[in-house]
Design an enzyme around this catalytic site. Sequence first.
Site, PDB file in Angstrom:
ATOM      1  N   ASP A  47      -2.387 -13.037  -1.365  1.00  0.00           N
ATOM      2  CA  ASP A  47      -3.829 -13.150  -1.459  1.00  0.00           C
ATOM      3  C   ASP A  47      -4.285 -13.957  -0.239  1.00  0.00           C
ATOM      4  O   ASP A  47      -3.464 -14.563   0.465  1.00  0.00           O
ATOM      5  CB  ASP A  47      -4.188 -13.858  -2.765  1.00  0.00           C
ATOM      6  CG  ASP A  47      -5.669 -14.149  -2.883  1.00  0.00           C
ATOM      7  OD1 ASP A  47      -6.475 -13.234  -2.663  1.00  0.00           O
ATOM      8  OD2 ASP A  47      -6.013 -15.307  -3.180  1.00  0.00           O
ATOM      9  N   ASP A  67      -8.064 -15.852   0.216  1.00  0.00           N
ATOM     10  CA  ASP A  67      -8.892 -17.018  -0.120  1.00  0.00           C
ATOM     11  C   ASP A  67      -8.292 -17.783  -1.295  1.00  0.00           C
ATOM     12  O   ASP A  67      -8.002 -17.195  -2.345  1.00  0.00           O
ATOM     13  CB  ASP A  67     -10.303 -16.567  -0.493  1.00  0.00           C
ATOM     14  CG  ASP A  67     -11.003 -15.881   0.662  1.00  0.00           C
ATOM     15  OD1 ASP A  67     -11.782 -16.541   1.355  1.00  0.00           O
ATOM     16  OD2 ASP A  67     -10.754 -14.674   0.871  1.00  0.00           O
ATOM     17  N   ASP A  86      -3.398 -17.342  -6.093  1.00  0.00           N
ATOM     18  CA  ASP A  86      -3.803 -18.639  -6.639  1.00  0.00           C
ATOM     19  C   ASP A  86      -4.635 -18.566  -7.901  1.00  0.00           C
ATOM     20  O   ASP A  86      -4.894 -19.598  -8.528  1.00  0.00           O
ATOM     21  CB  ASP A  86      -4.652 -19.378  -5.589  1.00  0.00           C
ATOM     22  CG  ASP A  86      -6.022 -18.730  -5.418  1.00  0.00           C
ATOM     23  OD1 ASP A  86      -7.033 -19.349  -5.796  1.00  0.00           O
ATOM     24  OD2 ASP A  86      -6.082 -17.598  -4.920  1.00  0.00           O
TER      25      ASP A  86
END
Length: 225
Positions: free
Chosen positions: A11, A13, A170
């Site tokens: 990922d 951001d 995240d």
Amino acid sequence: MTASRIALIFDLDGTLIDSAPDLHLATNLVLRDEGLPEITFEQTRSFIGKGASNLISRVMAAVGLGDDPDDHARLLSKFMAHYEGEPANTVLYPGVADALARLEAAAHPMGLCTNKPDAPTRIALRHFGLDRFMRTVASGDTLPQRKPDPAPLQHVARALGASRALYIGDSEVDAETARRAGLPFALYTEGYRKTPVSELYHTYVFDHFDQLPDIVARHGASVEA
């Protein structure tokens, strides 16, 4: 690809970069221009994860603007005009560059799967020198589907020619995407997650990128066993 060479899909951001400050700035510039109340940094941070269109929808709800499609299109266009430049306040998370270099040296193919629109994704990757690591990129407008639909993640895995892959992210969106794709998931705990770790699908957990190469090595050994 030998069994020990795991395709690694990241990922962006909240995982590789902390972009919340620039997202917050761009959002409030739009709201200021519209004569609307600004939102807090924590509100912006909580809206990240499902792409710019969803972020604007949540901003509109937060400031009591409703859900008019014309308002949404206007605000999204203004937001992208502010956000598509070079990142001014975005930073790499600690240890990212070194970890990616170590993983590249170990011959792990790497790719990116993000809901961020393609233009700012490419700008961010170039800005931080991450583009050299990523063999393939699925951004928020690469496919009709976006995370948590597993299609973008599966698209990157196929493009990397991966028989074995590990997804690194995240957030709740990343965890659900990995679960739906049937891939193991390494959860970075210092990003934009709001849910307790124990309640999220994950295979590994880490709080600093200097731990990731060892996780990948352990995972490679486990799939060979």
